[in-house]
Design a protein around this motif. Structure first.
Motif, mmCIF file in Angstrom:
data_model
loop_
_atom_site.group_PDB
_atom_site.id
_atom_site.type_symbol
_atom_site.label_atom_id
_atom_site.label_comp_id
_atom_site.label_asym_id
_atom_site.label_seq_id
_atom_site.Cartn_x
_atom_site.Cartn_y
_atom_site.Cartn_z
ATOM 1 N N ALA A 59 -7.909 4.517 5.297
ATOM 2 C CA ALA A 59 -7.514 3.249 5.920
ATOM 3 C C ALA A 59 -8.182 3.097 7.292
ATOM 4 O O ALA A 59 -8.668 2.007 7.644
ATOM 5 C CB ALA A 59 -6.005 3.182 6.059
ATOM 6 N N GLY A 60 -8.228 4.171 8.062
ATOM 7 C CA GLY A 60 -8.913 4.125 9.357
ATOM 8 C C GLY A 60 -10.396 3.860 9.198
ATOM 9 O O GLY A 60 -10.989 3.086 9.960
ATOM 10 N N LEU A 61 -11.013 4.491 8.188
ATOM 11 C CA LEU A 61 -12.435 4.260 7.924
ATOM 12 C C LEU A 61 -12.697 2.797 7.551
ATOM 13 O O LEU A 61 -13.656 2.181 8.040
ATOM 14 C CB LEU A 61 -12.921 5.162 6.794
ATOM 15 C CG LEU A 61 -13.248 6.593 7.167
ATOM 16 C CD1 LEU A 61 -13.436 7.438 5.914
ATOM 17 C CD2 LEU A 61 -14.495 6.637 8.020
ATOM 18 N N VAL A 62 -11.864 2.250 6.685
ATOM 19 C CA VAL A 62 -12.051 0.863 6.262
ATOM 20 C C VAL A 62 -11.904 -0.087 7.450
ATOM 21 O O VAL A 62 -12.738 -0.980 7.652
ATOM 22 C CB VAL A 62 -11.054 0.500 5.138
ATOM 23 C CG1 VAL A 62 -11.021 -0.990 4.880
ATOM 24 C CG2 VAL A 62 -11.411 1.257 3.863
ATOM 25 N N LEU A 63 -10.868 0.107 8.252
ATOM 26 C CA LEU A 63 -10.679 -0.750 9.429
ATOM 27 C C LEU A 63 -11.850 -0.611 10.399
ATOM 28 O O LEU A 63 -12.326 -1.602 10.963
ATOM 29 C CB LEU A 63 -9.368 -0.403 10.133
ATOM 30 C CG LEU A 63 -8.084 -0.805 9.422
ATOM 31 C CD1 LEU A 63 -6.873 -0.241 10.153
ATOM 32 C CD2 LEU A 63 -7.985 -2.319 9.320
ATOM 33 N N GLY A 64 -12.310 0.623 10.594
ATOM 34 C CA GLY A 64 -13.426 0.852 11.513
ATOM 35 C C GLY A 64 -14.712 0.208 11.038
ATOM 36 O O GLY A 64 -15.389 -0.495 11.787
ATOM 37 N N TRP A 65 -15.070 0.435 9.762
ATOM 38 C CA TRP A 65 -16.316 -0.136 9.249
ATOM 39 C C TRP A 65 -16.257 -1.657 9.174
ATOM 40 O O TRP A 65 -17.260 -2.335 9.435
ATOM 41 C CB TRP A 65 -16.667 0.453 7.885
ATOM 42 C CG TRP A 65 -17.294 1.805 7.978
ATOM 43 C CD1 TRP A 65 -16.797 2.970 7.495
ATOM 44 C CD2 TRP A 65 -18.545 2.140 8.606
ATOM 45 N NE1 TRP A 65 -17.658 4.013 7.785
ATOM 46 C CE2 TRP A 65 -18.737 3.532 8.467
ATOM 47 C CE3 TRP A 65 -19.500 1.406 9.283
ATOM 48 C CZ2 TRP A 65 -19.851 4.189 8.966
ATOM 49 C CZ3 TRP A 65 -20.619 2.063 9.798
ATOM 50 C CH2 TRP A 65 -20.780 3.431 9.632
ATOM 51 N N LEU A 66 -15.094 -2.222 8.836
ATOM 52 C CA LEU A 66 -14.975 -3.681 8.819
ATOM 53 C C LEU A 66 -15.135 -4.259 10.223
ATOM 54 O O LEU A 66 -15.782 -5.292 10.414
ATOM 55 C CB LEU A 66 -13.632 -4.112 8.226
ATOM 56 C CG LEU A 66 -13.509 -4.038 6.719
ATOM 57 C CD1 LEU A 66 -12.082 -4.372 6.286
ATOM 58 C CD2 LEU A 66 -14.486 -4.982 6.053
ATOM 59 N N GLY A 67 -14.543 -3.600 11.203
ATOM 60 C CA GLY A 67 -14.682 -4.057 12.585
ATOM 61 C C GLY A 67 -16.118 -3.991 13.070
ATOM 62 O O GLY A 67 -16.614 -4.916 13.720
ATOM 63 N N ILE A 68 -16.809 -2.904 12.743
ATOM 64 C CA ILE A 68 -18.220 -2.773 13.124
ATOM 65 C C ILE A 68 -19.050 -3.831 12.407
ATOM 66 O O ILE A 68 -19.922 -4.470 13.012
ATOM 67 C CB ILE A 68 -18.731 -1.346 12.819
ATOM 68 C CG1 ILE A 68 -18.078 -0.349 13.770
ATOM 69 C CG2 ILE A 68 -20.251 -1.278 12.924
ATOM 70 C CD1 ILE A 68 -18.330 1.099 13.408
ATOM 71 N N GLY A 69 -18.790 -4.039 11.123
ATOM 72 C CA GLY A 69 -19.527 -5.049 10.368
ATOM 73 C C GLY A 69 -19.323 -6.444 10.928
ATOM 74 O O GLY A 69 -20.272 -7.235 11.023
ATOM 75 N N MET A 70 -18.101 -6.758 11.326
ATOM 76 C CA MET A 70 -17.844 -8.079 11.892
ATOM 77 C C MET A 70 -18.510 -8.237 13.260
ATOM 78 O O MET A 70 -18.985 -9.326 13.597
ATOM 79 C CB MET A 70 -16.352 -8.330 11.979
ATOM 80 C CG MET A 70 -15.727 -8.540 10.611
ATOM 81 S SD MET A 70 -13.975 -8.882 10.658
ATOM 82 C CE MET A 70 -13.973 -10.474 11.455
ATOM 83 N N ALA A 71 -18.558 -7.168 14.034
ATOM 84 C CA ALA A 71 -19.227 -7.235 15.339
ATOM 85 C C ALA A 71 -20.728 -7.456 15.161
ATOM 86 O O ALA A 71 -21.338 -8.266 15.864
ATOM 87 C CB ALA A 71 -18.965 -5.957 16.129
#
Length: 95
Positions: A59-71
């Motif tokens: 869950a932390g990985l998904v939130l992190g990668w989604l945040g980086i992708g959106m940035a």
């Protein structure tokens, strides 16, 4: 009958907390920490027996990668807008 106590990986918890912080208070730093600690937690969980928290780490990985992708997407949209409107300004000066 007596099974060893299973504990949750503290890195997995840190990954999830950082992922949530990456979406709220610390946008880029939180996402980066979530990705790094998530990968470290998953490796730690695979190596150690009796350690739980793989779902938290994922869950932390998904939130992190989604945040980086959106940035990254936001930066690309700003660059595209600058190039587009800069091109329009250049074309309007040509006439």
């Amino acid at each position: 009958m007596n099974e060893p106590a299973r504990t949750t990986s503290s890195l997995a918890i840190a990954s999830l907390v950082s992922g949530v912080l990456g979406w709220t208070l610390l946008p880029l730093i939180g996402c980066l920490v979530a990705v790094v600690t998530g990968h470290m937690a998953r490796a730690e969980i695979r190596r150690a027996s009796g350690l739980e928290g793989d779902g938290l780490a994922v869950a932390g990985l998904v939130l992190g990668w989604l945040g980086i992708g959106m940035a990254v997407a936001a930066v690309l949209m700003v660059v595209a807008a600058i190039v587009f409107f800069g091109g329009l300004a250049w074309l309007s000066e040509m006439h």
